[in-house]
Structure formats: structure tokens, C-alpha cells
Design a protein around this motif. Structure first.
Motif, PDB file in Angstrom:
ATOM      1  N   GLY A 137      10.965  -5.865   5.549  1.00 39.00           N
ATOM      2  CA  GLY A 137      11.283  -6.866   4.547  1.00 39.00           C
ATOM      3  C   GLY A 137      11.385  -6.298   3.148  1.00 39.00           C
ATOM      4  O   GLY A 137      11.150  -5.103   2.897  1.00 39.00           O
ATOM      5  N   VAL A 138      11.732  -7.187   2.207  1.00 36.18           N
ATOM      6  CA  VAL A 138      11.979  -6.772   0.831  1.00 36.18           C
ATOM      7  C   VAL A 138      10.702  -6.260   0.164  1.00 36.18           C
ATOM      8  O   VAL A 138      10.738  -5.313  -0.635  1.00 36.18           O
ATOM      9  CB  VAL A 138      12.577  -7.941   0.024  1.00 36.18           C
ATOM     10  CG1 VAL A 138      12.678  -7.596  -1.460  1.00 36.18           C
ATOM     11  CG2 VAL A 138      13.958  -8.300   0.560  1.00 36.18           C
ATOM     12  N   GLU A 139       9.564  -6.840   0.487  1.00 41.60           N
ATOM     13  CA  GLU A 139       8.322  -6.394  -0.153  1.00 41.60           C
ATOM     14  C   GLU A 139       7.985  -4.962   0.230  1.00 41.60           C
ATOM     15  O   GLU A 139       7.468  -4.200  -0.593  1.00 41.60           O
ATOM     16  CB  GLU A 139       7.182  -7.342   0.186  1.00 41.60           C
ATOM     17  CG  GLU A 139       7.352  -8.735  -0.428  1.00 41.60           C
ATOM     18  CD  GLU A 139       6.071  -9.533  -0.454  1.00 41.60           C
ATOM     19  OE1 GLU A 139       5.097  -9.077  -1.093  1.00 41.60           O
ATOM     20  OE2 GLU A 139       6.033 -10.607   0.166  1.00 41.60           O
ATOM     21  N   LEU A 140       8.282  -4.562   1.462  1.00 37.32           N
ATOM     22  CA  LEU A 140       8.081  -3.167   1.844  1.00 37.32           C
ATOM     23  C   LEU A 140       9.040  -2.268   1.074  1.00 37.32           C
ATOM     24  O   LEU A 140       8.676  -1.167   0.649  1.00 37.32           O
ATOM     25  CB  LEU A 140       8.285  -2.997   3.353  1.00 37.32           C
ATOM     26  CG  LEU A 140       8.091  -1.569   3.889  1.00 37.32           C
ATOM     27  CD1 LEU A 140       6.679  -1.075   3.617  1.00 37.32           C
ATOM     28  CD2 LEU A 140       8.402  -1.502   5.382  1.00 37.32           C
ATOM     29  N   LEU A 141      10.269  -2.727   0.866  1.00 31.93           N
ATOM     30  CA  LEU A 141      11.228  -1.963   0.070  1.00 31.93           C
ATOM     31  C   LEU A 141      10.696  -1.752  -1.346  1.00 31.93           C
ATOM     32  O   LEU A 141      10.748  -0.637  -1.881  1.00 31.93           O
ATOM     33  CB  LEU A 141      12.566  -2.696   0.026  1.00 31.93           C
ATOM     34  CG  LEU A 141      13.617  -2.140  -0.943  1.00 31.93           C
ATOM     35  CD1 LEU A 141      14.082  -0.759  -0.500  1.00 31.93           C
ATOM     36  CD2 LEU A 141      14.809  -3.092  -1.047  1.00 31.93           C
ATOM     37  N   LEU A 142      10.187  -2.809  -1.958  1.00 34.27           N
ATOM     38  CA  LEU A 142       9.687  -2.700  -3.332  1.00 34.27           C
ATOM     39  C   LEU A 142       8.464  -1.798  -3.416  1.00 34.27           C
ATOM     40  O   LEU A 142       8.301  -1.044  -4.381  1.00 34.27           O
ATOM     41  CB  LEU A 142       9.351  -4.095  -3.868  1.00 34.27           C
ATOM     42  CG  LEU A 142      10.535  -5.061  -4.022  1.00 34.27           C
ATOM     43  CD1 LEU A 142      10.042  -6.447  -4.416  1.00 34.27           C
ATOM     44  CD2 LEU A 142      11.546  -4.535  -5.039  1.00 34.27           C
ATOM     45  N   SER A 143       7.620  -1.843  -2.413  1.00 35.99           N
ATOM     46  CA  SER A 143       6.390  -1.038  -2.447  1.00 35.99           C
ATOM     47  C   SER A 143       6.644   0.427  -2.147  1.00 35.99           C
ATOM     48  O   SER A 143       5.787   1.278  -2.420  1.00 35.99           O
ATOM     49  CB  SER A 143       5.367  -1.602  -1.456  1.00 35.99           C
ATOM     50  OG  SER A 143       5.858  -1.520  -0.125  1.00 35.99           O
ATOM     51  N   THR A 144       7.823   0.755  -1.600  1.00 32.83           N
ATOM     52  CA  THR A 144       8.148   2.151  -1.276  1.00 32.83           C
ATOM     53  C   THR A 144       9.337   2.677  -2.072  1.00 32.83           C
ATOM     54  O   THR A 144       9.842   3.763  -1.783  1.00 32.83           O
ATOM     55  CB  THR A 144       8.462   2.291   0.232  1.00 32.83           C
ATOM     56  OG1 THR A 144       9.561   1.428   0.573  1.00 32.83           O
ATOM     57  CG2 THR A 144       7.257   1.925   1.071  1.00 32.83           C
ATOM     58  N   ALA A 145       9.786   1.924  -3.071  1.00 38.30           N
ATOM     59  CA  ALA A 145      10.975   2.344  -3.823  1.00 38.30           C
ATOM     60  C   ALA A 145      10.768   3.688  -4.498  1.00 38.30           C
ATOM     61  O   ALA A 145      11.684   4.513  -4.560  1.00 38.30           O
ATOM     62  CB  ALA A 145      11.342   1.280  -4.860  1.00 38.30           C
ATOM     63  N   HIS A 146       9.559   3.927  -5.028  1.00 40.35           N
ATOM     64  CA  HIS A 146       9.237   5.206  -5.665  1.00 40.35           C
ATOM     65  C   HIS A 146       7.724   5.346  -5.698  1.00 40.35           C
ATOM     66  O   HIS A 146       7.018   4.345  -5.924  1.00 40.35           O
ATOM     67  CB  HIS A 146       9.808   5.260  -7.087  1.00 40.35           C
ATOM     68  CG  HIS A 146       9.762   6.624  -7.694  1.00 40.35           C
ATOM     69  ND1 HIS A 146       8.616   7.141  -8.277  1.00 40.35           N
ATOM     70  CD2 HIS A 146      10.719   7.593  -7.822  1.00 40.35           C
ATOM     71  CE1 HIS A 146       8.879   8.352  -8.733  1.00 40.35           C
ATOM     72  NE2 HIS A 146      10.145   8.653  -8.474  1.00 40.35           N
ATOM     73  N   PRO A 147       7.187   6.554  -5.499  1.00 40.89           N
ATOM     74  CA  PRO A 147       5.717   6.715  -5.483  1.00 40.89           C
ATOM     75  C   PRO A 147       5.025   6.267  -6.764  1.00 40.89           C
ATOM     76  O   PRO A 147       3.843   5.875  -6.733  1.00 40.89           O
ATOM     77  CB  PRO A 147       5.538   8.224  -5.261  1.00 40.89           C
ATOM     78  CG  PRO A 147       6.798   8.685  -4.610  1.00 40.89           C
ATOM     79  CD  PRO A 147       7.881   7.799  -5.157  1.00 40.89           C
TER      80      PRO A 147
END
Length: 332
Positions: A137-147
Motif C-alpha cells: 500500500g501507499v503507506e509502505l511506499l511513503l515509509s520506504t521512499a528514502h532512509p
């Protein structure tokens, strides 16, 4: 630090885009040249310096840290103009249309020679992030976008930029990677219009091995194709080796959907691509003629059975049926 505030509607309207176009990458490339580069960019910097009449000056003392935002806004405004030359392959050759000389010089010297490889890299990066969305989902995308970015629902924190709160308010967010954004994990550009989406460019620098592949200059054999059909249509034809919809083609090229539709129409009328409808979407694919043009190989024309008489009459002198010319379509 920039802070982006989401609502449930914003999460639903968040989407990925492979690139904002080469002028946006040129804005980050110019900034990176001013700052100095690390290992993945060393070969790129060396090649760019060989093209420059003199080495680029160091960043002037006191220059605002977020100058890149001004350049990026300029690139986005230009890319959004309906009558502007398409952003993926044909930024303007001279200042004007809201684009100044420094940005065009960055495109010509630092980005254009490598754009073919850079574009493929950005598409692959975007597709990898798309798989993350499918898995979590989108929240996983946001949490892994950049360290260095931090997702504390419902706020995404982006260090390194101006102190700013951006409230999406239901407009959603466009996330797109950048090869040349290196000194910050991301740059958020607030929308200028009340209905426009906010853009978040996140850093996607190459590792050393991939960087060595990126800094190979584009194949010069593709220039005759660009001279024949135009650089943007040549780029569209190459992009359509993998079939896609009009909106996906626009994302791959960094141009508007309307421009992508116009270029696809010309390529279809000249027999270089075919378009078929799949439920509520249209899918574009390269034809054998288009593949032969891309690869530089010969193609044997096969006349359509139903049009044989018409073709024969057109070839005979004195007949009233004239063969359809494709030269004007290709040049338009």
C-alpha cells in the motif's frame, strides 16, 4: 524540514510518475555540479567538464540552499504549457518560454547526452516503487521512499529543506524519482493552483556499478530516426517497445497526456504503432514497421488484400486516386 500532511483522501490520490521530464532533471544536475559530486557521479562530472568552456564556478557564498526549487518550478511550468515543445526530448534551444539560459545549458551539456539511459533508469525505479505499493500500500511506499524520510502517519517528514508545512487537503501527491537529487532525500513542491497536486521528488542516486552504465553517451545511431520523425516521436516509439496506455506514455516521456495522444496519433497514422481498446483503456504497441525503423533493419511491405485494387490504380499514371503521403504527418 518539510512536512507533508495527508488525509485519507490524499493517500487514495497518491500516485507515482517516472519522471517530471529532462528540464526537472537538469535543475538537479546543475545544482549537483555546483556542489561537487561523489563516486557514482565522478565519470559524469568528468564528461560534463570536458564540454564546458571552463569549470563551473563554486557555489557563491550565501547562495540560498533552496535555489533548486526555483529552477524546478521553472521546469514544471514549462512542461505544463500545452504548446511547449515536449519535455522528454525537446526542451527549447534558446531561452524563453519561461526557461532561462542556465537551465538549458544544464540540459544540453549534463543531461541530454545521457537521457536515453537516465530515462530507462527512472522508469525502472518507478516500477520498483509500484511493486511496493502493490505489496503493502501507499503507506509502505511513503515509509520506504528514502532512509532519511520519516513517515509518522499522517505526516511525512523530509529533512534538509526549508521549514515548511504542506497540507494536501485532498489534492493527493505525485511521487517521482530523480537521479541527480543527491544532497537531500527529497524536495516537495507545493502546487501553484488550488486543484493541482503537490509533487515530491525523492532521491534515487545510482550505485557505482549502475552509474558506470548510466554515463555512456546515447547511441548516435538514433539521430537519423529523430531527424525523420522528430526527437519526441522517436522517444515515444522507443518507449512503446513495451506496450502502454496514453497516460503511461505521457509519464514515460514527461509530457502532458494531450501531447502524448497527439504524438501517438501521428505514429499510428504512419503505421509505426497500432492502438487497440482493452475495456475502458487504449493500448499502444509498436508495429513490425516501427520495430524495423527503430532497429535500422529492412521491412518488406505486405499490401492489404482489400486495398490491392486501390493501390494498383494509385500507382498507374492518370488515375484519380493519389497515394497518401506520410512525409507531412511525420514532419508535423
Amino acid at each position: 524540514m518539510q512536512r507533508i500532511h495527508f488525509t485519507a483522501a490524499d493517500l487514495a490520490r497518491t500516485r507515482l510518475k517516472s519522471t517530471l521530464g529532462p528540464l526537472a532533471e537538469s535543475a538537479f544536475a546543475r545544482d549537483l555540479l555546483d556542489r561537487g559530486v561523489n563516486a557514482p557521479y565522478a565519470r559524469w562530472r568528468k564528461q560534463v567538464n570536458e564540454r564546458l568552456p571552463r569549470r563551473p564556478a563554486a557555489r557563491p557564498h550565501g547562495r540560498p540552499e533552496h535555489d533548486v526549487e526555483a529552477l524546478l518550478r521553472q521546469a514544471l511550468r514549462y512542461a505544463g504549457e500545452p504548446d511547449a515543445p515536449p519535455g522528454a526530448a525537446e526542451p527549447p534551444e534558446r531561452p524563453g518560454a519561461g526557461v532561462d539560459a542556465c537551465l538549458l545549458e544544464a540540459w544540453r551539456l549534463a543531461v541530454a547526452p545521457f537521457w536515453q539511459h537516465l530515462h530507462a533508469y527512472l522508469v525502472a525505479e518507478c516500477e520498483a516503487r509500484g511493486r511496493i505499493v502493490m505489496a503493502g500500500g501507499v503507506e509502505l511506499l511513503l515509509s520506504t521512499a528514502h532512509p532519511r524520510m520519516t513517515w509518522r502517519a499522517p505526516v511525512l517528514e523530509i529533512p534538509g529543506g526549508p521549514d515548511q508545512d504542506i497540507r494536501l487537503g485532498g489534492r493527493g501527491l505525485v511521487l517521482t524519482p530523480s537521479v541527480f537529487l543527491n544532497h537531500r532525500p527529497g524536495v516537495a513542491i507545493d502546487a501553484e493552483g488550488p486543484d493541482e497536486q503537490v509533487v515530491l521528488v525523492f532521491a534515487a542516486p545510482p550505485h557505482a556499478l549502475k552509474g558506470a552504465q548510466l554515463w555512456q553517451e546515447r547511441d548516435r545511431s538514433s539521430r537519423p530516426l529523430g531527424a525523420l520523425v522528430g526527437q519526441t516521436r522517436a522517444a515515444a516509439l522507443r518507449a512503446l517497445r513495451a506496450s502502454c496506455t496514453t497516460s503511461q506514455l505521457a509519464d514515460r516521456l514527461g509530457i502532458s497526456a494531450a501531447s502524448a495522444s497527439q504524438h501517438a496519433a501521428v505514429l499510428r497514422q504512419t503505421g509505426l504503432i497500432t492502438t487497440r481498446r482493452v475495456r475502458n483503456t487504449v493500448l499502444h504497441s509498436v508495429t513490425p514497421l516501427g520495430m524495423a525503423l527503430l532497429d535500422g533493419g529492412p521491412v518488406r511491405p505486405v499490401p492489404a488484400v482489400g486495398n490491392r485494387d486501390r493501390t494498383d490504380r494509385a500507382d498507374r499514371p492518370g488515375c484519380g486516386v493519389r497515394p497518401r503521403s506520410t512525409s507531412r504527418l511525420l514532419a508535423s
